[in-house]
Design a protein around this motif. Structure first.
Motif, PDB file in Angstrom:
ATOM      1  N   MET A   1       0.836  -1.188   0.000  1.00 46.20           N
ATOM      2  CA  MET A   1       0.000   0.000   0.000  1.00 46.20           C
ATOM      3  C   MET A   1       0.873   1.241   0.000  1.00 46.20           C
ATOM      4  O   MET A   1       1.891   1.290   0.677  1.00 46.20           O
ATOM      5  N   GLY A   2       0.413   2.215  -0.737  1.00 49.88           N
ATOM      6  CA  GLY A   2       1.166   3.453  -0.790  1.00 49.88           C
ATOM      7  C   GLY A   2       0.931   4.305   0.443  1.00 49.88           C
ATOM      8  O   GLY A   2      -0.115   4.251   1.078  1.00 49.88           O
ATOM      9  N   VAL A   3       1.927   5.074   0.792  1.00 49.93           N
ATOM     10  CA  VAL A   3       1.834   5.979   1.925  1.00 49.93           C
ATOM     11  C   VAL A   3       1.853   7.402   1.386  1.00 49.93           C
ATOM     12  O   VAL A   3       2.682   7.741   0.543  1.00 49.93           O
ATOM     13  N   ALA A   4       0.928   8.231   1.869  1.00 52.18           N
ATOM     14  CA  ALA A   4       0.843   9.608   1.387  1.00 52.18           C
ATOM     15  C   ALA A   4       2.103  10.376   1.768  1.00 52.18           C
ATOM     16  O   ALA A   4       2.542  10.343   2.913  1.00 52.18           O
ATOM     17  N   GLN A   5       2.695  11.058   0.801  1.00 53.60           N
ATOM     18  CA  GLN A   5       3.899  11.837   1.050  1.00 53.60           C
ATOM     19  C   GLN A   5       3.564  13.280   1.419  1.00 53.60           C
ATOM     20  O   GLN A   5       4.337  13.933   2.100  1.00 53.60           O
ATOM     21  N   HIS A   6       2.424  13.774   0.920  1.00 53.60           N
ATOM     22  CA  HIS A   6       2.014  15.147   1.181  1.00 53.60           C
ATOM     23  C   HIS A   6       0.531  15.160   1.514  1.00 53.60           C
ATOM     24  O   HIS A   6      -0.231  14.327   1.028  1.00 53.60           O
ATOM     25  N   ARG A   7       0.141  16.125   2.299  1.00 50.53           N
ATOM     26  CA  ARG A   7      -1.261  16.270   2.665  1.00 50.53           C
ATOM     27  C   ARG A   7      -2.055  16.744   1.450  1.00 50.53           C
ATOM     28  O   ARG A   7      -1.628  17.654   0.741  1.00 50.53           O
ATOM     29  N   GLN A   8      -3.208  16.115   1.212  1.00 54.39           N
ATOM     30  CA  GLN A   8      -4.062  16.550   0.113  1.00 54.39           C
ATOM     31  C   GLN A   8      -5.020  17.619   0.610  1.00 54.39           C
ATOM     32  O   GLN A   8      -5.548  17.525   1.721  1.00 54.39           O
ATOM     33  N   SER A   9      -5.252  18.613  -0.220  1.00 54.70           N
ATOM     34  CA  SER A   9      -6.140  19.706   0.161  1.00 54.70           C
ATOM     35  C   SER A   9      -7.588  19.220   0.214  1.00 54.70           C
ATOM     36  O   SER A   9      -7.945  18.190  -0.363  1.00 54.70           O
ATOM     37  N   LYS A  10      -8.434  19.994   0.895  1.00 49.06           N
ATOM     38  CA  LYS A  10      -9.851  19.640   1.018  1.00 49.06           C
ATOM     39  C   LYS A  10     -10.523  19.576  -0.345  1.00 49.06           C
ATOM     40  O   LYS A  10     -11.331  18.688  -0.609  1.00 49.06           O
ATOM     41  N   ARG A  12      -9.201  18.912  -3.245  1.00 50.91           N
ATOM     42  CA  ARG A  12      -8.748  17.757  -4.011  1.00 50.91           C
ATOM     43  C   ARG A  12      -9.425  16.476  -3.518  1.00 50.91           C
ATOM     44  O   ARG A  12      -9.838  15.625  -4.307  1.00 50.91           O
ATOM     45  N   VAL A  13      -9.559  16.352  -2.207  1.00 46.56           N
ATOM     46  CA  VAL A  13     -10.235  15.187  -1.629  1.00 46.56           C
ATOM     47  C   VAL A  13     -11.705  15.197  -2.019  1.00 46.56           C
ATOM     48  O   VAL A  13     -12.267  14.166  -2.396  1.00 46.56           O
ATOM     49  N   LYS A  15     -13.104  16.603  -4.615  1.00 46.31           N
ATOM     50  CA  LYS A  15     -13.252  16.313  -6.046  1.00 46.31           C
ATOM     51  C   LYS A  15     -13.231  14.809  -6.291  1.00 46.31           C
ATOM     52  O   LYS A  15     -13.997  14.287  -7.092  1.00 46.31           O
ATOM     53  N   ARG A  16     -12.339  14.126  -5.597  1.00 48.14           N
ATOM     54  CA  ARG A  16     -12.243  12.677  -5.751  1.00 48.14           C
ATOM     55  C   ARG A  16     -13.492  11.987  -5.211  1.00 48.14           C
ATOM     56  O   ARG A  16     -14.019  11.052  -5.810  1.00 48.14           O
ATOM     57  N   ARG A  17     -13.990  12.444  -4.074  1.00 49.63           N
ATOM     58  CA  ARG A  17     -15.148  11.816  -3.448  1.00 49.63           C
ATOM     59  C   ARG A  17     -16.469  12.197  -4.100  1.00 49.63           C
ATOM     60  O   ARG A  17     -17.500  11.627  -3.755  1.00 49.63           O
ATOM     61  N   ALA A  18     -16.450  13.141  -5.017  1.00 50.12           N
ATOM     62  CA  ALA A  18     -17.683  13.571  -5.676  1.00 50.12           C
ATOM     63  C   ALA A  18     -18.300  12.451  -6.511  1.00 50.12           C
ATOM     64  O   ALA A  18     -19.489  12.479  -6.801  1.00 50.12           O
ATOM     65  N   MET A  19     -17.499  11.458  -6.886  1.00 53.73           N
ATOM     66  CA  MET A  19     -17.996  10.348  -7.700  1.00 53.73           C
ATOM     67  C   MET A  19     -18.603   9.232  -6.866  1.00 53.73           C
ATOM     68  O   MET A  19     -19.072   8.242  -7.409  1.00 53.73           O
ATOM     69  N   TRP A  20     -18.599   9.346  -5.544  1.00 53.43           N
ATOM     70  CA  TRP A  20     -19.074   8.276  -4.669  1.00 53.43           C
ATOM     71  C   TRP A  20     -20.574   8.288  -4.454  1.00 53.43           C
ATOM     72  O   TRP A  20     -21.077   7.647  -3.550  1.00 53.43           O
TER      73      TRP A  20
END
Length: 59
Positions: A1-10, A12-13, A15-20
């Motif tokens: 599993m990948g580990v996040a290297q940088h914090r994602q902005s609100k 950006r998160v 936008k990704r969750r808009a498809m759920w």
């Protein structure tokens, strides 16, 4: 599993969750009794599936 290297902005998160989102289930008309039913399921009103009675409904 990948580990996040940088914090994602609100944004950006979000936008990704808009498809759920959920979608409403499809309904089709039963060819026997003309009431709505789920596709590929036995009609709960008359008990028919593909022009054959699979559940005898007490009338």
């Amino acid at each position: 599993m990948g580990v996040a290297q940088h914090r994602q902005s609100k944004s950006r998160v979000r936008k990704r969750r808009a498809m759920w989102k959920l979608t409403a289930p499809n309904h089709i008309e039963c060819p026997q009794c003309h009431k709505p039913k789920m596709p590929h399921h036995v009609c709960p009103s008359c008990g028919y599936y593909k022009a054959k009675e699979v559940i005898s409904m007490g009338e």
